[in-house]
Design an enzyme around this catalytic site. Structure first.
Site, mmCIF file in Angstrom:
data_model
loop_
_atom_site.group_PDB
_atom_site.id
_atom_site.type_symbol
_atom_site.label_atom_id
_atom_site.label_comp_id
_atom_site.label_asym_id
_atom_site.label_seq_id
_atom_site.Cartn_x
_atom_site.Cartn_y
_atom_site.Cartn_z
ATOM 1 N N GLU A 93 0.832 -1.208 0.000
ATOM 2 C CA GLU A 93 0.000 0.000 0.000
ATOM 3 C C GLU A 93 0.868 1.260 0.000
ATOM 4 O OE1 GLU A 93 -0.137 -2.683 1.908
ATOM 5 O OE2 GLU A 93 -2.053 -2.937 2.918
ATOM 6 N N ALA A 196 7.640 -37.125 -9.312
ATOM 7 C CA ALA A 196 7.323 -37.479 -10.695
ATOM 8 C C ALA A 196 7.371 -38.993 -10.785
ATOM 9 C CB ALA A 196 8.351 -36.861 -11.630
ATOM 10 N N TRP A 212 15.048 -38.866 -17.519
ATOM 11 C CA TRP A 212 14.013 -38.158 -16.810
ATOM 12 C C TRP A 212 12.714 -38.945 -16.880
ATOM 13 C CZ3 TRP A 212 16.010 -34.563 -13.918
ATOM 14 C CH2 TRP A 212 17.143 -33.871 -14.345
ATOM 15 N N ARG A 226 9.720 -24.273 -7.584
ATOM 16 C CA ARG A 226 10.844 -24.043 -6.664
ATOM 17 C C ARG A 226 11.001 -22.553 -6.377
ATOM 18 N NH1 ARG A 226 15.314 -28.051 -9.458
ATOM 19 N NH2 ARG A 226 14.512 -30.005 -8.590
ATOM 20 N N ASP A 242 20.852 -39.241 -6.984
ATOM 21 C CA ASP A 242 20.499 -38.343 -8.101
ATOM 22 C C ASP A 242 21.505 -37.212 -8.295
ATOM 23 O OD1 ASP A 242 18.299 -39.918 -8.079
ATOM 24 O OD2 ASP A 242 16.852 -38.342 -7.559
ATOM 25 N N LEU A 246 18.856 -28.841 -7.594
ATOM 26 C CA LEU A 246 17.730 -28.242 -6.860
ATOM 27 C C LEU A 246 17.650 -26.722 -7.037
ATOM 28 C CD1 LEU A 246 17.951 -30.306 -3.527
ATOM 29 C CD2 LEU A 246 16.614 -30.816 -5.570
ATOM 30 N N GLU A 330 11.260 -32.749 -1.947
ATOM 31 C CA GLU A 330 11.598 -33.401 -3.227
ATOM 32 C C GLU A 330 12.403 -34.660 -2.933
ATOM 33 O OE1 GLU A 330 12.519 -31.587 -6.874
ATOM 34 O OE2 GLU A 330 12.173 -29.561 -6.154
ATOM 35 N N GLY A 332 13.023 -38.852 -1.537
ATOM 36 C CA GLY A 332 12.618 -40.193 -1.935
ATOM 37 C C GLY A 332 11.481 -40.708 -1.057
HETATM 38 N N1 LIG Z 1 -1.716 -5.544 3.710
HETATM 39 C C1 LIG Z 1 -0.414 -5.896 3.776
HETATM 40 N N2 LIG Z 1 0.407 -5.454 2.808
HETATM 41 C C2 LIG Z 1 1.676 -5.839 2.806
HETATM 42 O O1 LIG Z 1 2.470 -5.433 1.822
HETATM 43 C C3 LIG Z 1 2.177 -6.654 3.833
HETATM 44 N N3 LIG Z 1 3.486 -7.062 3.838
HETATM 45 C C4 LIG Z 1 1.277 -7.052 4.862
HETATM 46 N N4 LIG Z 1 1.739 -7.817 5.879
HETATM 47 C C5 LIG Z 1 1.088 -7.997 7.146
HETATM 48 O O2 LIG Z 1 1.850 -7.347 8.154
HETATM 49 C C6 LIG Z 1 2.712 -8.289 8.798
HETATM 50 C C7 LIG Z 1 4.125 -7.857 8.706
HETATM 51 O O3 LIG Z 1 4.265 -6.587 9.243
HETATM 52 P P1 LIG Z 1 5.714 -5.881 9.200
HETATM 53 O O4 LIG Z 1 6.237 -5.965 7.807
HETATM 54 O O5 LIG Z 1 6.585 -6.596 10.183
HETATM 55 O O6 LIG Z 1 5.437 -4.472 9.616
HETATM 56 C C8 LIG Z 1 2.508 -9.614 8.076
HETATM 57 O O7 LIG Z 1 2.604 -10.714 8.967
HETATM 58 C C9 LIG Z 1 1.104 -9.456 7.532
HETATM 59 O O8 LIG Z 1 0.158 -9.694 8.547
HETATM 60 N N5 LIG Z 1 0.003 -6.673 4.782
HETATM 61 ZN ZN LIG Z 2 0.724 -2.680 6.116
#
Ligand SMILES: Nc1nc(O)c(N)c(N[C@@H]2O[C@H](COP(=O)(O)O)[C@@H](O)[C@H]2O)n1
Ligand SMILES: [Zn+2]
Length: 405
Positions: A93, A196, A212, A226, A242, A246, A330, A332
């Site tokens: 955000e 697989a 494979w 991965r 193998d 990885l 991954e 055996g």
């Molecule tokens: N809404 C939202 N947007 C993000 O980009 C987020 N990373 C999260 N994370 C939430 O906040 C916790 C981590 O908080 P801090 O980065 O330590 O301040 C995480 O566990 C989520 O619950 N949420």
């Molecule tokens: Zn946040």
């Protein structure tokens, strides 16, 4: 053998807030719940899918935090976008608000794939940031199961007079963060068993040859898988037989931590895992095992950790403490059986190649679970399948144990 621990983490021994959050998430994305009514408009869906696309740019790099994307829309136009790049950095955000510029989000709608946080963690609460920026509406993909948030972000925004719509493309949002959700609810990383096998259920010939079993397309899919995980676990047998790398084989992609579980450290000195530095490697072993080999590993830049008892559950507990959300098994058949029996596997991905090897002693993907009747067989739910190259990929989840209160 006691089979009860299989996917058995949801029980009364969990703290009450965790029980409550399991209920919140189950009611939102419950495995047996009927298809949900569509929430939001087609435009809302498109914007939320864009959030997920942005979130994926940090695939494999955010643990213990979730993958989150955010899009700000004003007068029908996108004015800001962002995603959470890694733990400790600002949330999605904040990046979207910064991209919208000063005053750019006033009166706008922000789409975010996970509920905005409402707590001081490594970063300040996004709910306050959104209120300050003057957004008019917040469209949320899914509720954050983190007990520090768990609906609190939504409540705070509503209390400030902001319109909040919750649950747009909820299933897709949940799917992207299934590892994070599992980590929060069960205090363990999500365990994914991938293998697989041929049409007659073999993972190699009797001489151990396995390169494979599946098509190139299926192998590329494994490389992508991965890249989305925090760690890949194999046992000593896989290293000896193998000699795997990885890695994701992709320059830009995240390479997960390569983890070898070996009690005695009777491993080859020339294994690719310690001769290549494309990805970090960790060897989990038992106290006092083979000090000379430990020294060799350390010289090669391999991390060695001695656990008092080396079991799949202890390994997962350790990886949880390291902040991991998802771990790919991954290994055996013997280690896979033990991981399943100890509840270290929640999800199974089986690539099935249209080939037949035959024979009764060729290795199979899951060793002995001690079952004698079909009623004991472990059934997967939420099963899906699709064709990948010339192979079929079947995936599903072990049922979570009913949440007893
Ligand atoms: N809404 C939202 N947007 C993000 O980009 C987020 N990373 C999260 N994370 C939430 O906040 C916790 C981590 O908080 P801090 O980065 O330590 O301040 C995480 O566990 C989520 O619950 N949420
Ligand atoms: Zn946040």
């Amino acid at each position: 053998m006691d089979n009860s621990p299989v996917v058995a983490q949801a029980d009364a021994s969990l703290p009450n807030d965790t029980q409550e959050n399991i209920r919140i998430v189950e009611s939102a994305v419950g495995s047996n719940s009927p298809p949900k009514e569509k929430i939001g408009s087609d435009f809302d869906s498109r914007m939320m899918l864009r959030c997920l696309e942005l979130a994926r740019r940090a695939l494999g790099r955010t643990s213990p935090n979730p993958l989150v994307g955010a899009v700000i829309v004003k007068d029908g136009e996108i004015v800001g976008e962002g995603f959470h790049p890694r733990a400790g950095e600002p949330h999605a955000e904040v990046f979207a608000l910064r991209a919208a510029g000063v005053g750019g989000a006033r009166g706008a709608t922000i789409y975010v794939s996970l509920e905005p946080c409402n707590h001081y963690g490594r970063t300040p609460p996004c709910s306050e940031g959104l209120i300050e920026a003057g957004v008019a509406k917040v469209v949320v993909g899914m509720v954050d199961p983190n007990p520090l948030v768990a609906g609190g972000g939504i409540a705070r925004l509503r209390a400030a007079g902001i319109e909040v719509l919750v649950g747009v493309e909820e299933e897709a949002c949940h799917q992207l963060n299934e590892g994070f959700v599992h980590r929060i609810l069960y205090k363990r990383p999500l365990g994914i068993l991938k293998y697989a096998m041929t049409l007659d259920g073999k993972i190699a010939t009797t001489s151990g040859h396995s390169a494979w079993v599946t098509s190139q397309e299926a192998r590329s899919e494994v490389h992508q898988l991965r890249a989305a995980c925090d760690a890949i676990i194999v046992g000593g047998n896989t290293v000896r037989q193998d000699n795997p790398y990885l890695t994701t084989r992709q320059v830009e992609a995240h390479n997960p931590l390569r983890v070898v579980m070996s009690r005695r450290l009777n491993l080859p000195a020339s294994a690719h895992l310690w001769q290549t530095a494309d990805a970090p490697t960790l060897v989990l072993t038992q106290k006092g095992a083979n000090p000379d080999f430990q020294e060799l590993l350390l010289k090669q830049g391999v991390e060695v950790v001695e656990l008092t008892s080396l079991t799949p559950d202890k390994a997962m507990a350790y990886l949880y403490e390291r902040g991991f959300c998802s771990v790919l098994w991954e290994c055996g058949g013997t280690l896979a059986a033990s991981a399943i029996a100890q509840g270290a596997v929640q999800k199974v991905l089986a690539f099935i190649a249209p080939k037949i090897i035959g024979g009764s002693i060729a290795p199979t993907p899951v060793g002995d679970l001690g079952f004698t009747t079909m009623t004991e067989a472990l059934s997967l739910e939420r099963v899906r399948w699709r064709v990948v190259g010339s192979d079929c990929l079947v995936e599903g989840y072990f049922p979570e144990k009913p949440n007893s209160q």
